[in-house]
Design a protein around this motif. Structure first.
Motif, PDB file in Angstrom:
ATOM      1  N   THR A  71      65.450 -47.801 -19.746  1.00  0.00           N
ATOM      2  CA  THR A  71      65.801 -46.623 -20.538  1.00  0.00           C
ATOM      3  C   THR A  71      66.525 -45.586 -19.699  1.00  0.00           C
ATOM      4  OG1 THR A  71      63.817 -46.987 -21.896  1.00  0.00           O
ATOM      5  CG2 THR A  71      64.892 -44.853 -22.086  1.00  0.00           C
ATOM      6  N   ASP A  72      65.989 -45.299 -18.502  1.00  0.00           N
ATOM      7  CA  ASP A  72      66.607 -44.311 -17.618  1.00  0.00           C
ATOM      8  C   ASP A  72      67.993 -44.765 -17.160  1.00  0.00           C
ATOM      9  OD1 ASP A  72      64.547 -42.494 -17.739  1.00  0.00           O
ATOM     10  OD2 ASP A  72      63.509 -43.272 -15.978  1.00  0.00           O
ATOM     11  N   LEU A  73      68.111 -46.046 -16.872  1.00  0.00           N
ATOM     12  CA  LEU A  73      69.397 -46.604 -16.443  1.00  0.00           C
ATOM     13  C   LEU A  73      70.435 -46.467 -17.558  1.00  0.00           C
ATOM     14  CD1 LEU A  73      70.450 -48.062 -13.883  1.00  0.00           C
ATOM     15  CD2 LEU A  73      69.900 -50.231 -15.003  1.00  0.00           C
ATOM     16  N   SER A  74      70.038 -46.781 -18.768  1.00  0.00           N
ATOM     17  CA  SER A  74      70.948 -46.687 -19.912  1.00  0.00           C
ATOM     18  C   SER A  74      71.356 -45.245 -20.175  1.00  0.00           C
ATOM     19  CB  SER A  74      70.276 -47.271 -21.158  1.00  0.00           C
ATOM     20  OG  SER A  74      69.901 -48.615 -20.952  1.00  0.00           O
ATOM     21  N   LEU A  75      70.412 -44.320 -20.041  1.00  0.00           N
ATOM     22  CA  LEU A  75      70.694 -42.903 -20.264  1.00  0.00           C
ATOM     23  C   LEU A  75      71.702 -42.384 -19.243  1.00  0.00           C
ATOM     24  CD1 LEU A  75      69.896 -40.570 -22.120  1.00  0.00           C
ATOM     25  CD2 LEU A  75      68.076 -40.001 -20.510  1.00  0.00           C
ATOM     26  N   SER A  76      71.535 -42.795 -17.982  1.00  0.00           N
ATOM     27  CA  SER A  76      72.458 -42.358 -16.932  1.00  0.00           C
ATOM     28  C   SER A  76      73.866 -42.909 -17.165  1.00  0.00           C
ATOM     29  CB  SER A  76      71.952 -42.814 -15.561  1.00  0.00           C
ATOM     30  OG  SER A  76      70.727 -42.206 -15.229  1.00  0.00           O
ATOM     31  N   ILE A  77      73.946 -44.189 -17.509  1.00  0.00           N
ATOM     32  CA  ILE A  77      75.249 -44.834 -17.709  1.00  0.00           C
ATOM     33  C   ILE A  77      75.992 -44.251 -18.909  1.00  0.00           C
ATOM     34  CG2 ILE A  77      76.349 -47.022 -18.339  1.00  0.00           C
ATOM     35  CD1 ILE A  77      74.202 -48.420 -16.652  1.00  0.00           C
ATOM     36  N   SER A  78      75.254 -43.852 -19.933  1.00  0.00           N
ATOM     37  CA  SER A  78      75.901 -43.378 -21.164  1.00  0.00           C
ATOM     38  C   SER A  78      76.329 -41.917 -21.108  1.00  0.00           C
ATOM     39  CB  SER A  78      74.956 -43.584 -22.361  1.00  0.00           C
ATOM     40  OG  SER A  78      73.781 -42.801 -22.213  1.00  0.00           O
ATOM     41  N   CYS A  99      82.060 -38.796 -29.493  1.00  0.00           N
ATOM     42  CA  CYS A  99      80.980 -37.806 -29.385  1.00  0.00           C
ATOM     43  C   CYS A  99      79.776 -38.230 -30.221  1.00  0.00           C
ATOM     44  CB  CYS A  99      81.491 -36.440 -29.842  1.00  0.00           C
ATOM     45  SG  CYS A  99      80.357 -35.081 -29.512  1.00  0.00           S
ATOM     46  N   PHE A 100      80.018 -38.713 -31.434  1.00  0.00           N
ATOM     47  CA  PHE A 100      78.928 -39.186 -32.289  1.00  0.00           C
ATOM     48  C   PHE A 100      78.211 -40.370 -31.649  1.00  0.00           C
ATOM     49  CE2 PHE A 100      80.792 -37.562 -36.576  1.00  0.00           C
ATOM     50  CZ  PHE A 100      80.567 -36.268 -36.153  1.00  0.00           C
ATOM     51  N   ALA A 101      78.983 -41.276 -31.046  1.00  0.00           N
ATOM     52  CA  ALA A 101      78.377 -42.436 -30.380  1.00  0.00           C
ATOM     53  C   ALA A 101      77.524 -41.985 -29.201  1.00  0.00           C
ATOM     54  CB  ALA A 101      79.470 -43.398 -29.910  1.00  0.00           C
ATOM     55  N   GLN A 102      78.040 -41.040 -28.423  1.00  0.00           N
ATOM     56  CA  GLN A 102      77.279 -40.582 -27.268  1.00  0.00           C
ATOM     57  C   GLN A 102      75.993 -39.878 -27.680  1.00  0.00           C
ATOM     58  OE1 GLN A 102      78.658 -37.292 -24.620  1.00  0.00           O
ATOM     59  NE2 GLN A 102      78.523 -38.820 -22.994  1.00  0.00           N
ATOM     60  N   LEU A 103      76.054 -39.008 -28.672  1.00  0.00           N
ATOM     61  CA  LEU A 103      74.832 -38.311 -29.084  1.00  0.00           C
ATOM     62  C   LEU A 103      73.814 -39.276 -29.677  1.00  0.00           C
ATOM     63  CD1 LEU A 103      74.404 -37.621 -32.423  1.00  0.00           C
ATOM     64  CD2 LEU A 103      76.418 -36.225 -31.983  1.00  0.00           C
ATOM     65  N   PHE A 104      74.300 -40.349 -30.324  1.00  0.00           N
ATOM     66  CA  PHE A 104      73.364 -41.367 -30.808  1.00  0.00           C
ATOM     67  C   PHE A 104      72.614 -42.007 -29.646  1.00  0.00           C
ATOM     68  CE2 PHE A 104      72.637 -45.940 -31.418  1.00  0.00           C
ATOM     69  CZ  PHE A 104      71.668 -45.887 -32.408  1.00  0.00           C
ATOM     70  N   PHE A 105      73.338 -42.386 -28.585  1.00  0.00           N
ATOM     71  CA  PHE A 105      72.690 -43.015 -27.442  1.00  0.00           C
ATOM     72  C   PHE A 105      71.792 -42.034 -26.693  1.00  0.00           C
ATOM     73  CE2 PHE A 105      76.191 -46.163 -27.840  1.00  0.00           C
ATOM     74  CZ  PHE A 105      75.408 -47.307 -27.892  1.00  0.00           C
ATOM     75  N   VAL A 106      72.246 -40.795 -26.524  1.00  0.00           N
ATOM     76  CA  VAL A 106      71.425 -39.801 -25.815  1.00  0.00           C
ATOM     77  C   VAL A 106      70.096 -39.590 -26.535  1.00  0.00           C
ATOM     78  CG1 VAL A 106      71.239 -37.356 -25.202  1.00  0.00           C
ATOM     79  CG2 VAL A 106      73.348 -38.597 -24.719  1.00  0.00           C
ATOM     80  N   HIS A 107      70.158 -39.362 -27.844  1.00  0.00           N
ATOM     81  CA  HIS A 107      68.937 -39.063 -28.590  1.00  0.00           C
ATOM     82  C   HIS A 107      68.049 -40.291 -28.781  1.00  0.00           C
ATOM     83  CE1 HIS A 107      69.755 -34.874 -29.506  1.00  0.00           C
ATOM     84  NE2 HIS A 107      71.001 -35.206 -29.837  1.00  0.00           N
ATOM     85  N   SER A 108      68.639 -41.447 -29.054  1.00  0.00           N
ATOM     86  CA  SER A 108      67.825 -42.647 -29.250  1.00  0.00           C
ATOM     87  C   SER A 108      67.154 -43.069 -27.942  1.00  0.00           C
ATOM     88  CB  SER A 108      68.662 -43.793 -29.823  1.00  0.00           C
ATOM     89  OG  SER A 108      69.738 -44.126 -28.960  1.00  0.00           O
ATOM     90  N   LEU A 148      59.383 -53.617 -28.873  1.00  0.00           N
ATOM     91  CA  LEU A 148      60.314 -53.776 -30.003  1.00  0.00           C
ATOM     92  C   LEU A 148      60.101 -52.672 -31.036  1.00  0.00           C
ATOM     93  CD1 LEU A 148      62.480 -55.420 -31.469  1.00  0.00           C
ATOM     94  CD2 LEU A 148      60.650 -56.836 -32.436  1.00  0.00           C
ATOM     95  N   VAL A 149      58.835 -52.366 -31.323  1.00  0.00           N
ATOM     96  CA  VAL A 149      58.528 -51.287 -32.272  1.00  0.00           C
ATOM     97  C   VAL A 149      59.065 -49.958 -31.755  1.00  0.00           C
ATOM     98  CG1 VAL A 149      56.651 -49.932 -33.290  1.00  0.00           C
ATOM     99  CG2 VAL A 149      56.510 -52.429 -33.278  1.00  0.00           C
ATOM    100  N   ALA A 150      58.923 -49.720 -30.454  1.00  0.00           N
ATOM    101  CA  ALA A 150      59.426 -48.478 -29.856  1.00  0.00           C
ATOM    102  C   ALA A 150      60.940 -48.366 -30.022  1.00  0.00           C
ATOM    103  CB  ALA A 150      59.044 -48.420 -28.376  1.00  0.00           C
ATOM    104  N   VAL A 151      61.660 -49.476 -29.789  1.00  0.00           N
ATOM    105  CA  VAL A 151      63.120 -49.479 -29.939  1.00  0.00           C
ATOM    106  C   VAL A 151      63.513 -49.247 -31.392  1.00  0.00           C
ATOM    107  CG1 VAL A 151      65.200 -50.894 -29.779  1.00  0.00           C
ATOM    108  CG2 VAL A 151      63.523 -50.955 -27.934  1.00  0.00           C
TER     109      VAL A 151
END
Length: 311
Positions: A71-78, A99-108, A148-151
């Motif tokens: 999760t942390d790795l994905s957040l940093s890369i995005s 911008c919409f794609a980035q905010l989706f990844f940041v918040h999710s 999986l439920v968390a995702v």
């Protein structure tokens, strides 16, 4: 949406900003951001590599830690490449869809981190309060289902945000207050009624961060109650010591997350700099500090890392 409106919609561009008033020293500010990015990527990658290659670490606690590292790795890369683009190349323009794609990844990913921290609290609760059933309760298939439920929960509650934002017209000065896109920042640039987004954003925050932090608090109440009933002070301290890394991760994440949400909802122009600083802490500090804290506090993990790189 008509063809004319659709053309206007697709041509909207947001301007991401750095620290106001410090444009002349952007290149110097980029140095710590580059270091943070490098340490975050390397630190979380090393933890994932060590856990994957060492069969002795294929235990529930380390499986949850690998989820946190992913999760942390994905957040940093995005997000951090966008920040570096501003400070290194003065490239703050970002299209509406990007911008919409980035905010989706940041918040999710943020909600995913909250879920993983809750699962890690559950892991510590079972390990201390019901140790004899620890391995039978937290089996690998069950952990996979929990992950999986968390995702699914994180994606399900966040995906309406960019969809709701597409309903708006953006005719104001589209200068955002952060170096990356956040829902609460983007919706304020709309020329429409944002009450639905505001209410839904509050619901998401309460349902995810609020609920998770409350359950984590309850788990530690039960842990402390169990630990205090142990006769030996040495065993009591040993049990609590296994929770220190997780408590550090919880404090780092929830203070910045809740603080940023409160400032966006109730802050004014006088809190703008604090809002920017909290935005960076919220995004950069957990991915940076989590691998460091767990590597230092977990003797087993620390020994494996040293053994892997010092031969």
């Amino acid at each position: 949406m008509s063809a004319v409106n659709d053309t206007k919609f697709s041509s909207v561009v947001f301007l991401l900003t750095g620290i106001p008033g410090m444009e002349n020293v952007h290149i110097w500010i980029s140095i710590p951001f580059c270091l943070i990015y490098l340490i975050s990527i390397v630190g979380n990658s090393v933890i994932l590599f060590i856990i994957k290659t060492d069969s002795s670490l294929h235990e529930p606690m380390y499986v949850f830690l690998s989820m946190l590292a992913i999760t942390d790795l994905s957040l940093s890369i995005s997000t951090i490449p966008t920040i570096l683009g501003i400070y290194l190349f003065n490239s703050g323009r970002i299209s509406l869809n990007a911008c919409f794609a980035q905010l989706f990844f940041v918040h999710s990913l943020s909600k995913m981190e909250s879920s993983v921290l809750l699962l890690m609290a559950f892991d510590r609760f079972i390990a201390i309060c019901n140790p004899l059933r620890y391995t039978s309760i937290l089996t690998l298939p069950r952990i996979a289902k929990m992950g999986l439920v968390a995702v699914l929960r994180s994606v399900a509650v966040i995906i309406p945000l960019p969809i709701l934002l597409t309903r708006f017209r953006y005719c104001r000065d589209n200068v955002l207050s952060h170096s990356y896109c956040l829902h609460q920042d983007v919706m304020k640039a709309a020329c429409s009624d944002i009450s639905v987004n505001s209410i839904y954003g509050l619901f998401v925050k309460v349902f995810t961060v609020g609920l998770d932090s409350f359950l984590i608090f309850l788990s530690y109440v039960m842990i402390v109650k169990t630990v205090l009933s142990v006769a030996s002070r040495r065993e009591c301290l040993r049990a609590l010591n296994t929770c220190v890394s997780h408590l550090c991760a919880v404090v780092l994440f929830y203070i910045s997350d809740i603080g940023l949400a409160l400032i966006h909802r109730f802050g004014n122009s006088s809190t703008h700099l604090l809002q920017i600083i909290l935005g960076y802490i919220y995004l950069l500090v957990p991915p940076l500090m989590n691998p460091i804290v767990y590597s230092v506090k977990s003797k087993h993990l620390r020994e494996r890392i040293i053994r892997a790189f010092v031969k």
